[in-house]
Motif scaffolding. Sequence first.
Motif, PDB file in Angstrom:
ATOM      1  N   TYR A 156       0.870  -1.323   0.103  1.00 57.15           N
ATOM      2  CA  TYR A 156       0.022   0.037   0.155  1.00 57.15           C
ATOM      3  C   TYR A 156       0.947   1.274  -0.068  1.00 57.15           C
ATOM      4  O   TYR A 156       0.459   2.183  -0.645  1.00 57.15           O
ATOM      5  N   ALA A 157       1.734   1.186   0.664  1.00 58.80           N
ATOM      6  CA  ALA A 157       2.788   2.382   0.632  1.00 58.80           C
ATOM      7  C   ALA A 157       3.457   2.492  -0.823  1.00 58.80           C
ATOM      8  O   ALA A 157       3.569   3.747  -1.013  1.00 58.80           O
ATOM      9  N   TRP A 158       3.748   1.316  -1.515  1.00 61.70           N
ATOM     10  CA  TRP A 158       4.331   1.446  -2.717  1.00 61.70           C
ATOM     11  C   TRP A 158       3.284   1.932  -3.471  1.00 61.70           C
ATOM     12  O   TRP A 158       3.506   3.083  -4.501  1.00 61.70           O
ATOM     13  N   GLY A 178      14.481   6.235 -10.399  1.00 61.17           N
ATOM     14  CA  GLY A 178      13.682   6.071  -9.227  1.00 61.17           C
ATOM     15  C   GLY A 178      12.493   5.103  -9.352  1.00 61.17           C
ATOM     16  O   GLY A 178      11.977   4.161  -8.432  1.00 61.17           O
ATOM     17  N   ARG A 179      11.823   5.017 -10.681  1.00 60.96           N
ATOM     18  CA  ARG A 179      10.788   4.066 -10.904  1.00 60.96           C
ATOM     19  C   ARG A 179      11.288   2.669 -10.861  1.00 60.96           C
ATOM     20  O   ARG A 179      10.593   1.745 -10.333  1.00 60.96           O
ATOM     21  N   LEU A 180      12.628   2.458 -11.506  1.00 62.45           N
ATOM     22  CA  LEU A 180      13.053   1.183 -11.417  1.00 62.45           C
ATOM     23  C   LEU A 180      13.307   0.703 -10.138  1.00 62.45           C
ATOM     24  O   LEU A 180      13.093  -0.464  -9.853  1.00 62.45           O
ATOM     25  N   ALA A 181      14.019   1.454  -9.421  1.00 60.54           N
ATOM     26  CA  ALA A 181      14.503   1.042  -8.301  1.00 60.54           C
ATOM     27  C   ALA A 181      13.080   0.813  -7.213  1.00 60.54           C
ATOM     28  O   ALA A 181      13.321  -0.190  -6.515  1.00 60.54           O
ATOM     29  N   MET A 182      11.923   1.531  -7.294  1.00 58.44           N
ATOM     30  CA  MET A 182      10.817   1.409  -6.342  1.00 58.44           C
ATOM     31  C   MET A 182      10.265  -0.118  -6.894  1.00 58.44           C
ATOM     32  O   MET A 182       9.321  -0.251  -6.349  1.00 58.44           O
ATOM     33  N   LEU A 183      10.526  -0.414  -8.315  1.00 56.31           N
ATOM     34  CA  LEU A 183       9.953  -1.579  -8.632  1.00 56.31           C
ATOM     35  C   LEU A 183      10.452  -2.667  -7.940  1.00 56.31           C
ATOM     36  O   LEU A 183       9.766  -3.815  -7.856  1.00 56.31           O
TER      37      LEU A 183
END
Length: 406
Positions: free
Chosen positions: A66-68, A114-119
């Motif tokens: 949910y945080a993601w 950032g998007r790749l890392a958060m995936l």
Amino acid sequence: MSTIDQTQTPRRGAVPRGLLQTGPVLFSYGFRPFFLGGAIWACVTMVLWIATLAGQIEIASAYGLYAWHAHEMLFGFGSAILAGFFLTAVPNWTGRLPVSGWPLAGLFSLWCLGRLAMLFPDVIGALPAATMDALFLPALLTISAREIIAGKQWKNLKVLIGLGVLTAANLGFHYEAIVIGAADYASRFGISAYITLICVIGGRIIPSFTRNWLAKQGATRFPAPFSRFDMITILASVAALLLWSLSPEGVVTAIVGCGAGALQFARLYRWRGWTTTSETLVTILHIAYLFVPFGFVAIAASALGWIDRASATHILTVGTMSAMMLAVMTRATRGHTGRQLTASKMTNLCYAAILLCALVRPLSAILPAYLVLIYASAGLFWLAAFGLYLIEYGPMLTRVRRQAMG
């Protein structure tokens, strides 16, 4: 007053305007990569979110599902659209050349990193993922501040406060998500930063675009100019958002929220949006802004326990933020690629889809028995809105600007 629409010759004494003459068209102007990337990410994250809720995949368990989801909507998708706007509007405010070429590609790469890392926080770890994501917003803030200061546009420094709060909220979000397990405070501060920017910048562009359009129609009555009333409304709204961010429950938050909502209703009325219904490219700005007062009323209702907090949050995030972003994305893309400033049938479908998403999502609190249907419907409307944007506007963003058609 300079707005994002103005692409004509700059004021006397300014650095001559121009676009990158070599290299990919995508990196010739800030709105191109960030509007395209933001719309793609809006679709990707929603597909992943729906698939995860359906139990088909598992994502970001080390960070918290949910945080993601909340982070990638607020600071992933949202920051891309904000970057596209700032990097397009700031040159119009300052008369300076837009950031383009390798510097723009580098900034966009930071966002993509950032998007790749958060995936993949489950692979690289939540802290390294958060660290890589945290690089983008400070870079955007630095570039925006440099351009505004170099252009001596001191009156526009105030918009950097909102961007600064958003940057701090992103850092706070990572801390809360990783250490505490729920990023409630940072989420509210992040949303508040976006709403404040909409109140400030929307107060410039909505009356301006409305006036310009009405003048072309031969109208004689125009939106009220910015006045002390607008300043009072903005200050009351900031106070309500600050209270909500710190203490989302209680009578004081409800009273201030209701007051801010009433002032925002009156402010929107003064812009005479009902006179623009024959051109939805203008009308959508007023409709999106209508969710600002609705959002404050929702904050008040949530503070009193009349609706759940998530419903109030989604009225602000989907109704206000996302609808306004889509309105600006369509208008700016058309204007800056030489298209007519008029909404096509597909554009109108984009608007209808995002508004339906904004209206359907809060129903989960009223009709809990239909929770799965409501989630699925809201998700599909979201995908329709940004998917249609990509179909119609994606080619515009990647092709050379047309000769202006009016």
